[in-house]
Scaffold this motif. Sequence first.
Motif, PDB file in Angstrom:
ATOM      1  N   GLY A  57      26.509  78.576  51.370  1.00 24.53           N
ATOM      2  CA  GLY A  57      26.988  78.166  52.684  1.00 24.53           C
ATOM      3  C   GLY A  57      28.285  77.395  52.603  1.00 24.53           C
ATOM      4  N   LEU A  58      28.382  76.453  51.696  1.00 25.99           N
ATOM      5  CA  LEU A  58      29.594  75.657  51.524  1.00 25.99           C
ATOM      6  C   LEU A  58      30.754  76.508  51.030  1.00 25.99           C
ATOM      7  CD1 LEU A  58      30.915  72.806  51.407  1.00 25.99           C
ATOM      8  CD2 LEU A  58      30.221  72.748  49.021  1.00 25.99           C
ATOM      9  N   TYR A  59      30.485  77.338  50.041  1.00 25.41           N
ATOM     10  CA  TYR A  59      31.541  78.166  49.457  1.00 25.41           C
ATOM     11  C   TYR A  59      32.014  79.213  50.451  1.00 25.41           C
ATOM     12  CZ  TYR A  59      33.994  81.027  46.028  1.00 25.41           C
ATOM     13  OH  TYR A  59      34.944  81.721  45.342  1.00 25.41           O
ATOM     14  N   TYR A  60      31.096  79.763  51.231  1.00 32.84           N
ATOM     15  CA  TYR A  60      31.444  80.826  52.182  1.00 32.84           C
ATOM     16  C   TYR A  60      32.421  80.320  53.237  1.00 32.84           C
ATOM     17  CZ  TYR A  60      30.933  84.661  55.468  1.00 32.84           C
ATOM     18  OH  TYR A  60      31.190  85.718  56.288  1.00 32.84           O
ATOM     19  N   THR A  61      32.234  79.091  53.698  1.00 29.03           N
ATOM     20  CA  THR A  61      33.120  78.572  54.734  1.00 29.03           C
ATOM     21  C   THR A  61      34.515  78.298  54.174  1.00 29.03           C
ATOM     22  OG1 THR A  61      32.361  76.324  54.307  1.00 29.03           O
ATOM     23  CG2 THR A  61      31.243  77.544  56.046  1.00 29.03           C
ATOM     24  N   GLN A  62      34.624  77.946  52.901  1.00 26.98           N
ATOM     25  CA  GLN A  62      35.938  77.646  52.333  1.00 26.98           C
ATOM     26  C   GLN A  62      36.700  78.921  51.954  1.00 26.98           C
ATOM     27  OE1 GLN A  62      35.236  75.052  49.063  1.00 26.98           O
ATOM     28  NE2 GLN A  62      34.880  73.268  50.342  1.00 26.98           N
ATOM     29  N   ALA A  63      36.050  79.850  51.301  1.00 30.42           N
ATOM     30  CA  ALA A  63      36.760  81.009  50.751  1.00 30.42           C
ATOM     31  C   ALA A  63      36.587  82.286  51.566  1.00 30.42           C
ATOM     32  CB  ALA A  63      36.294  81.262  49.320  1.00 30.42           C
ATOM     33  N   ARG A  64      35.793  82.257  52.612  1.00 31.21           N
ATOM     34  CA  ARG A  64      35.572  83.396  53.497  1.00 31.21           C
ATOM     35  C   ARG A  64      34.898  84.592  52.813  1.00 31.21           C
ATOM     36  NH1 ARG A  64      36.671  80.807  57.733  1.00 31.21           N
ATOM     37  NH2 ARG A  64      38.784  80.269  58.354  1.00 31.21           N
ATOM     38  N   GLN A  65      34.183  84.335  51.758  1.00 34.02           N
ATOM     39  CA  GLN A  65      33.386  85.393  51.141  1.00 34.02           C
ATOM     40  C   GLN A  65      32.171  84.768  50.468  1.00 34.02           C
ATOM     41  OE1 GLN A  65      36.197  87.123  48.427  1.00 34.02           O
ATOM     42  NE2 GLN A  65      35.258  86.144  46.685  1.00 34.02           N
TER      43      GLN A  65
END
Length: 157
Positions: A62-70
């Motif tokens: 969830g955290l990574y998805y919001t930052q890198a869009r994948q």
Amino acid sequence: MESLNPMFQDKPLKKGISTKEESERPLKRKRQTRSDKCHNIKFPVTTVMQMKLRTYCKQMNGLYYTQARQALSQTVFNTSLLQFGLHHTEIIDWTLPYQDTKTYMHTMLKEQEYQRIGGPYGLAIQKQVSERKVVFFMMASVLLWIEKGGSLEKILQ
């Protein structure tokens, strides 16, 4: 009488290029390796270790998805844990019990980082163990560090 077919003539045929032409040809340069070349390392995991790695990966997704869009893949997550272990070798416990469980997970280190593990002066040679053991010890130690209060956000920065 000579045959029309050169295969049946007594004279040997010249094959290839003469030495004069050969010396005029430019030398081939060796190709340079890519700077982003990766090295795949698989390491054995116990069932508990596999569950922890997958759980932490899902939590960080969830955290990574919001930052890198994948979405964050398991291999990318494992690679980031291993990179953290490479930069913080003081947390590695080299006395952990090791067994090859025939269940593996993967990491994709860049070639430059891989040299710190499997290179001529890497940790595998320094500790006199295989590359898989080094990666196993690093991954298990980072997981123990996380359980003792380490931050996943610090790892994925």
